[in-house]
Design a protein around this motif. Structure first.
Motif, PDB file in Angstrom:
ATOM      1  N   ILE A 141     -14.445 -33.245  35.657  1.00 53.41           N
ATOM      2  CA  ILE A 141     -13.499 -33.882  34.749  1.00 53.41           C
ATOM      3  C   ILE A 141     -13.019 -35.197  35.335  1.00 53.41           C
ATOM      4  O   ILE A 141     -13.007 -35.395  36.554  1.00 53.41           O
ATOM      5  N   ASP A 142     -12.604 -36.078  34.439  1.00 53.25           N
ATOM      6  CA  ASP A 142     -11.930 -37.318  34.798  1.00 53.25           C
ATOM      7  C   ASP A 142     -10.549 -37.272  34.155  1.00 53.25           C
ATOM      8  O   ASP A 142     -10.437 -37.047  32.945  1.00 53.25           O
ATOM      9  N   ALA A 143      -9.495 -37.443  34.935  1.00 54.95           N
ATOM     10  CA  ALA A 143      -8.123 -37.352  34.428  1.00 54.95           C
ATOM     11  C   ALA A 143      -7.467 -38.724  34.404  1.00 54.95           C
ATOM     12  O   ALA A 143      -7.541 -39.473  35.390  1.00 54.95           O
ATOM     13  N   ASP A 144      -6.817 -39.061  33.281  1.00 56.71           N
ATOM     14  CA  ASP A 144      -6.141 -40.346  33.122  1.00 56.71           C
ATOM     15  C   ASP A 144      -4.693 -40.096  32.699  1.00 56.71           C
ATOM     16  O   ASP A 144      -4.430 -39.668  31.572  1.00 56.71           O
ATOM     17  N   VAL A 152      -7.783 -36.132  29.506  1.00 58.36           N
ATOM     18  CA  VAL A 152      -8.816 -35.616  30.406  1.00 58.36           C
ATOM     19  C   VAL A 152     -10.159 -35.696  29.688  1.00 58.36           C
ATOM     20  O   VAL A 152     -10.263 -35.337  28.510  1.00 58.36           O
ATOM     21  N   THR A 153     -11.162 -36.164  30.397  1.00 56.68           N
ATOM     22  CA  THR A 153     -12.533 -36.163  29.877  1.00 56.68           C
ATOM     23  C   THR A 153     -13.333 -35.103  30.615  1.00 56.68           C
ATOM     24  O   THR A 153     -13.403 -35.128  31.853  1.00 56.68           O
ATOM     25  N   THR A 174     -11.426 -35.041  25.733  1.00 56.20           N
ATOM     26  CA  THR A 174     -12.653 -35.445  25.060  1.00 56.20           C
ATOM     27  C   THR A 174     -13.837 -34.849  25.812  1.00 56.20           C
ATOM     28  O   THR A 174     -13.828 -34.754  27.044  1.00 56.20           O
ATOM     29  N   ALA A 175     -14.866 -34.464  25.029  1.00 55.64           N
ATOM     30  CA  ALA A 175     -16.046 -33.836  25.613  1.00 55.64           C
ATOM     31  C   ALA A 175     -17.241 -34.081  24.707  1.00 55.64           C
ATOM     32  O   ALA A 175     -17.346 -33.487  23.633  1.00 55.64           O
ATOM     33  N   ALA A 176     -18.118 -34.981  25.106  1.00 56.35           N
ATOM     34  CA  ALA A 176     -19.370 -35.241  24.391  1.00 56.35           C
ATOM     35  C   ALA A 176     -19.155 -35.484  22.902  1.00 56.35           C
ATOM     36  O   ALA A 176     -19.785 -34.859  22.056  1.00 56.35           O
TER      37      ALA A 176
END
Length: 322
Positions: A141-144, A152-153, A174-176
């Protein structure tokens, strides 16, 4: 001897074994030298290596644009050189193939992710807003949280989110191509090669799909699957306690293909799992499998069809109907 269009299964298994052994970070110069000797032993070996590389490409670890690096034409030139230069050429082609296999999507994810897990690793993360994320195996995951955002992505794999309620700051995942928006709730998001699935355990979430104006509202027990090819949305109902079973080491599936179950088990198995038989791969199953013992799960998966799990090496499992 194997023909140009068909490689003997035993030789192909050797090639797959070499591919995986040479991807190991602790491989030695002796391993690469032995591989070179094996590669040059026969045209069948070289053909099997080509197919092993192409198989890895089809699994999504490399992209078709790099296919020319292992085409037979390139190998023919390599074989025309002197033996010492042949071995060097094999090593160069091997290095290129391995770099591509290790790079591709996985390298991009490695640099983009704030948090990630390895094979069979589960990890719980506390985000700065007090929300909790549990990562499944081979997930990232990438957290912003900049400027008051809570976003979170999910880059790969699967994650379970237990979001801290904050009416002033919606939490988005978000996911794909799928976006989930919540205030405070618990849900699971899973990216697969063909689709993305969102399962809601508690609360209410809104789900939108890239390119679609409609927002879907989920209630507890809803499982929504979004196709990654055409954005088609399908719904199902599950008992909330059956959702995200991976958190307790369980994989529950209902009327899915053997191949799709193997994709899930692959994230918990250190060896490469291959299903040469499309007949077996397309059989449908319903069951509960133990993620803590993926070899046992593989046996349970295919035994009802008379299948066997061949332990070719520590690096390879082959599922077959014989």
């Amino acid at each position: 001897m194997a023909g140009h269009d068909k490689t003997d299964e035993g030789i192909l298994e050797e090639a797959m074994d070499w591919f995986l052994r040479l991807r190991e970070p602790h491989r030695t110069a002796a391993d690469e030298r032995d591989f070179g000797l094996w590669f040059n032993r026969s045209p069948a070996n070289r053909d099997a290596w080509t197919k092993a590389c192409k198989t890895w490409e089809l699994m999504g670890e490399t992209t078709p644009i790099h296919e020319d690096l292992w085409r037979p034409a390139g190998q023919a030139k390599m074989l025309a050189a002197r033996h010492r230069r042949r071995v060097w050429g094999v090593g160069t082609a091997l290095a290129a193939c391995l770099v591509l296999a290790l790079a591709g999507p996985s390298l991009f994810i490695r640099y983009q992710a704030d948090f990630r897990t390895a094979t069979a690793e589960l990890r719980k993360i506390m985000l700065e807003d007090g929300s909790a994320v549990e990562l499944g195996a081979e997930s990232a995951i990438d957290a912003d949280f900049a400027n008051g955002a809570r976003h979170v992505t999910l880059l790969s794999g699967e994650a379970f989110f237990d979001v801290k309620h904050d009416p002033a700051r919606p939490f988005t995942v978000t996911a794909a191509g799928v976006k989930v928006t919540v205030l405070g709730t618990a849900f699971d998001v899973h990216i697969k090669p063909e689709n993305t699935t969102v399962e809601l355990v508690r609360g209410v979430v809104g789900l939108t799909v890239d390119g679609a104006a409609r927002t879907f509202e989920l209630s507890p027990g809803d499982s929504v699957t979004v196709s990654r090819t055409d954005g088609q949305v399908s719904r199902a109902r599950l008992a909330p306690e059956d959702m995200a079973g991976w958190r307790s080491g369980r994989l529950f599936v209902n009327d899915v293909t053997v191949a799709s179950v193997v994709e899930e088990l692959q994230r918990y198995h250190s060896a490469w799992i291959s299903i040469p038989s499309s007949d077996l791969a397309n059989r449908r199953v319903t069951g509960l499998y133990d993620l803590s013992d993926p070899d046992r799960a593989l046996e349970a998966l295919i035994q009802p069809y008379g299948g066997r799990v061949h332990h070719v090496s520590p690096y390879l499992r082959v599922l077959a109907l014989f």
